[in-house]
Design a protein around this motif. Structure first.
Motif, PDB file in Angstrom:
ATOM      1  N   ASP A 133     -17.290 -26.965  40.330  1.00  0.00           N
ATOM      2  CA  ASP A 133     -15.939 -26.556  40.727  1.00  0.00           C
ATOM      3  C   ASP A 133     -15.666 -26.709  42.210  1.00  0.00           C
ATOM      4  O   ASP A 133     -14.708 -26.132  42.730  1.00  0.00           O
ATOM      5  CB  ASP A 133     -15.643 -25.119  40.281  1.00  0.00           C
ATOM      6  CG  ASP A 133     -16.487 -24.096  41.025  1.00  0.00           C
ATOM      7  OD1 ASP A 133     -17.449 -24.494  41.715  1.00  0.00           O
ATOM      8  OD2 ASP A 133     -16.190 -22.894  40.925  1.00  0.00           O
TER       9      ASP A 133
ATOM     10  N   GLN B 204     -10.927 -25.186  31.066  1.00  0.00           N
ATOM     11  CA  GLN B 204     -10.907 -25.559  29.641  1.00  0.00           C
ATOM     12  C   GLN B 204      -9.776 -24.834  28.910  1.00  0.00           C
ATOM     13  O   GLN B 204      -9.105 -25.414  28.054  1.00  0.00           O
ATOM     14  CB  GLN B 204     -12.251 -25.213  28.976  1.00  0.00           C
ATOM     15  CG  GLN B 204     -13.410 -26.116  29.391  1.00  0.00           C
ATOM     16  CD  GLN B 204     -14.700 -25.733  28.679  1.00  0.00           C
ATOM     17  OE1 GLN B 204     -15.034 -24.551  28.583  1.00  0.00           O
ATOM     18  NE2 GLN B 204     -15.428 -26.717  28.195  1.00  0.00           N
ATOM     19  N   GLN B 205      -9.583 -23.555  29.256  1.00  0.00           N
ATOM     20  CA  GLN B 205      -8.515 -22.782  28.613  1.00  0.00           C
ATOM     21  C   GLN B 205      -7.140 -23.319  29.020  1.00  0.00           C
ATOM     22  O   GLN B 205      -6.213 -23.351  28.210  1.00  0.00           O
ATOM     23  CB  GLN B 205      -8.620 -21.290  28.973  1.00  0.00           C
ATOM     24  CG  GLN B 205      -9.972 -20.662  28.658  1.00  0.00           C
ATOM     25  CD  GLN B 205     -10.424 -20.932  27.235  1.00  0.00           C
ATOM     26  OE1 GLN B 205      -9.737 -20.604  26.281  1.00  0.00           O
ATOM     27  NE2 GLN B 205     -11.592 -21.555  27.097  1.00  0.00           N
TER      28      GLN B 205
ATOM     29  N   HIS C  87     -15.095 -27.925  36.405  1.00  0.00           N
ATOM     30  CA  HIS C  87     -15.882 -27.713  35.180  1.00  0.00           C
ATOM     31  C   HIS C  87     -16.063 -26.211  34.951  1.00  0.00           C
ATOM     32  O   HIS C  87     -17.177 -25.687  34.937  1.00  0.00           O
ATOM     33  CB  HIS C  87     -17.233 -28.419  35.288  1.00  0.00           C
ATOM     34  CG  HIS C  87     -17.092 -29.907  35.338  1.00  0.00           C
ATOM     35  ND1 HIS C  87     -17.872 -30.720  36.115  1.00  0.00           N
ATOM     36  CD2 HIS C  87     -16.214 -30.720  34.699  1.00  0.00           C
ATOM     37  CE1 HIS C  87     -17.501 -31.983  35.949  1.00  0.00           C
ATOM     38  NE2 HIS C  87     -16.487 -32.006  35.104  1.00  0.00           N
ATOM     39  N   THR C  88     -14.920 -25.532  34.787  1.00  0.00           N
ATOM     40  CA  THR C  88     -14.939 -24.085  34.586  1.00  0.00           C
ATOM     41  C   THR C  88     -14.393 -23.748  33.205  1.00  0.00           C
ATOM     42  O   THR C  88     -13.619 -24.514  32.615  1.00  0.00           O
ATOM     43  CB  THR C  88     -14.049 -23.380  35.634  1.00  0.00           C
ATOM     44  OG1 THR C  88     -12.751 -23.981  35.612  1.00  0.00           O
ATOM     45  CG2 THR C  88     -14.639 -23.480  37.026  1.00  0.00           C
ATOM     46  N   TRP C  89     -14.786 -22.575  32.761  1.00  0.00           N
ATOM     47  CA  TRP C  89     -14.281 -22.087  31.476  1.00  0.00           C
ATOM     48  C   TRP C  89     -12.760 -21.940  31.532  1.00  0.00           C
ATOM     49  O   TRP C  89     -12.056 -22.310  30.590  1.00  0.00           O
ATOM     50  CB  TRP C  89     -14.950 -20.743  31.148  1.00  0.00           C
ATOM     51  CG  TRP C  89     -14.463 -20.152  29.873  1.00  0.00           C
ATOM     52  CD1 TRP C  89     -14.894 -20.451  28.604  1.00  0.00           C
ATOM     53  CD2 TRP C  89     -13.429 -19.161  29.738  1.00  0.00           C
ATOM     54  NE1 TRP C  89     -14.182 -19.714  27.698  1.00  0.00           N
ATOM     55  CE2 TRP C  89     -13.291 -18.916  28.352  1.00  0.00           C
ATOM     56  CE3 TRP C  89     -12.620 -18.470  30.637  1.00  0.00           C
ATOM     57  CZ2 TRP C  89     -12.357 -18.004  27.858  1.00  0.00           C
ATOM     58  CZ3 TRP C  89     -11.694 -17.562  30.146  1.00  0.00           C
ATOM     59  CH2 TRP C  89     -11.576 -17.334  28.760  1.00  0.00           C
TER      60      TRP C  89
ATOM     61  N   THR D 137     -29.448 -28.192  35.204  1.00  0.00           N
ATOM     62  CA  THR D 137     -29.624 -27.819  33.805  1.00  0.00           C
ATOM     63  C   THR D 137     -29.944 -29.071  33.011  1.00  0.00           C
ATOM     64  O   THR D 137     -29.558 -30.177  33.394  1.00  0.00           O
ATOM     65  CB  THR D 137     -28.355 -27.166  33.203  1.00  0.00           C
ATOM     66  OG1 THR D 137     -27.295 -28.124  33.250  1.00  0.00           O
ATOM     67  CG2 THR D 137     -27.951 -25.939  33.984  1.00  0.00           C
TER      68      THR D 137
ATOM     69  N   VAL E 140     -16.721 -18.866  36.193  1.00  0.00           N
ATOM     70  CA  VAL E 140     -17.755 -19.252  35.223  1.00  0.00           C
ATOM     71  C   VAL E 140     -17.732 -20.770  35.018  1.00  0.00           C
ATOM     72  O   VAL E 140     -16.720 -21.337  34.614  1.00  0.00           O
ATOM     73  CB  VAL E 140     -17.545 -18.523  33.872  1.00  0.00           C
ATOM     74  CG1 VAL E 140     -18.515 -19.045  32.829  1.00  0.00           C
ATOM     75  CG2 VAL E 140     -17.715 -17.024  34.062  1.00  0.00           C
ATOM     76  N   LEU E 141     -18.862 -21.400  35.315  1.00  0.00           N
ATOM     77  CA  LEU E 141     -18.969 -22.862  35.231  1.00  0.00           C
ATOM     78  C   LEU E 141     -19.612 -23.264  33.906  1.00  0.00           C
ATOM     79  O   LEU E 141     -20.522 -22.592  33.439  1.00  0.00           O
ATOM     80  CB  LEU E 141     -19.847 -23.386  36.372  1.00  0.00           C
ATOM     81  CG  LEU E 141     -19.290 -23.217  37.774  1.00  0.00           C
ATOM     82  CD1 LEU E 141     -20.375 -23.493  38.808  1.00  0.00           C
ATOM     83  CD2 LEU E 141     -18.126 -24.162  37.989  1.00  0.00           C
ATOM     84  N   HIS E 142     -19.163 -24.370  33.333  1.00  0.00           N
ATOM     85  CA  HIS E 142     -19.865 -24.858  32.146  1.00  0.00           C
ATOM     86  C   HIS E 142     -20.680 -26.112  32.433  1.00  0.00           C
ATOM     87  O   HIS E 142     -21.409 -26.586  31.577  1.00  0.00           O
ATOM     88  CB  HIS E 142     -18.906 -25.067  30.963  1.00  0.00           C
ATOM     89  CG  HIS E 142     -17.878 -26.126  31.185  1.00  0.00           C
ATOM     90  ND1 HIS E 142     -18.128 -27.455  30.960  1.00  0.00           N
ATOM     91  CD2 HIS E 142     -16.608 -26.047  31.613  1.00  0.00           C
ATOM     92  CE1 HIS E 142     -17.046 -28.147  31.233  1.00  0.00           C
ATOM     93  NE2 HIS E 142     -16.106 -27.329  31.638  1.00  0.00           N
ATOM     94  N   ARG E 143     -20.551 -26.656  33.644  1.00  0.00           N
ATOM     95  CA  ARG E 143     -21.428 -27.780  34.033  1.00  0.00           C
ATOM     96  C   ARG E 143     -21.843 -27.606  35.479  1.00  0.00           C
ATOM     97  O   ARG E 143     -20.988 -27.479  36.356  1.00  0.00           O
ATOM     98  CB  ARG E 143     -20.702 -29.123  33.864  1.00  0.00           C
ATOM     99  CG  ARG E 143     -20.622 -29.565  32.421  1.00  0.00           C
ATOM    100  CD  ARG E 143     -19.737 -30.787  32.291  1.00  0.00           C
ATOM    101  NE  ARG E 143     -20.324 -31.962  32.882  1.00  0.00           N
ATOM    102  CZ  ARG E 143     -19.661 -33.119  33.045  1.00  0.00           C
ATOM    103  NH1 ARG E 143     -18.422 -33.209  32.693  1.00  0.00           N
ATOM    104  NH2 ARG E 143     -20.259 -34.153  33.568  1.00  0.00           N
TER     105      ARG E 143
END
Ligand code: CA
Length: 255
Positions: free
Chosen positions: A130, A153-154, A148-150, A180, A173-176
């Motif tokens: 982000d 996406q919403q 790349h945040t939740w 990882t 909150v990041l999803h990428r």
């Protein structure tokens, strides 16, 4: 009259990273490598001092991958490939370090990089997380990267408005992130550039404190890059400075 298209651009850069007013350490890292035409911002996360390890590993790995600078004749597809490979290596370096050092377990980092081409008035951007890249052109500020945040996406699926996303309790909150096993390839894009364009790479410590309207107002002042960079950091601190703040500015001028 036909105005000849500018084939080559000279880039002027300035970067600044600041701890902000409430964090004890600066876990952001910035890379300014004009000789390799490579610039990047990383924002690390993870407890026990691991966030700064992750962001530093990311930019150092990127720099190592560009130690042999791309040919001045390289085109966008090949440069995109080099950036993707560098991001992949950065991800591997963070995973390797975390598995060898249990205190770094779970660390990660954002990474947003821009690589201007020498042969065309274009830049390749690669991005995970982000941190953001923006382009200011003729009074118009455009966010080039997608978080790349939740919450993003919403927004994409119409569940939240951009304003709701900005103030949502899960906005960070990041999803990428890099670090990882499931990061997937970085987002990449090729953007055209013109003399006068101003590019901004920044960590969320800037954009959480200043909305796009505030950024536009500051970036439009037409000041020298160092004055502008300090002004951006000062403005984020004036709004609370709740996180580390990193800015990297690139101005395009005719070569
Ligand atoms: Ca941050």
């Amino acid at each position: 009259m036909v105005v000849p298209r500018v084939r080559s651009i000279r880039w002027h850069s300035f970067s600044l990273t600041d701890r902000g007013l409430s964090r004890r350490r600066n876990e952001d890292a910035v890379l300014e490598l004009p000789e390799a035409r490579l610039y990047a911002v990383a924002d690390g996360m993870g407890g026990h001092r691991a966030g700064d390890v992750a962001s530093r590993l990311a930019v150092d790995t990127l720099a190592a991958c560009f130690e042999r600078p791309p040919s001045p004749r390289i085109r966008a597809p090949a440069l995109t490939g080099r950036l993707l490979e560098a991001f992949d290596r950065a991800n591997g370096a963070i995973l390797d370090h975390a598995s060898a050092n249990p205190s770094c377990n779970g660390m990660g980092t954002t990474l947003t990089a821009v690589a201007p081409l020498a042969s065309d008035p274009q830049c390749v951007i690669a991005h995970v997380g982000d941190s953001r890249a923006y382009r200011l052109r003729a009074g118009d500020l455009q966010q080039l990267t997608r978080d790349h945040t939740w919450v993003q996406q919403q927004v994409d699926t119409g569940m939240l408005t951009p304003v709701e996303a900005r103030h949502h309790r899960l906005s960070s909150v990041l999803h990428r992130v890099l670090g990882t096993t499931a990061v997937g390839p970085a987002d990449t894009l090729v953007v055209d550039t013109e003399p006068g364009d101003l590019l901004l790479l920044c960590s969320d410590g800037l954009t959480n404190m200043l909305d796009d309207a505030a950024l536009l107002r500051l970036l439009s002042a037409g000041q020298p890059l160092d004055v502008l960079g300090r002004r951006l950091v000062d403005a984020a601190n004036e709004q609370g400075g709740l996180d580390n703040i990193t800015v990297l500015l690139l101005r395009a001028e005719p070569a």
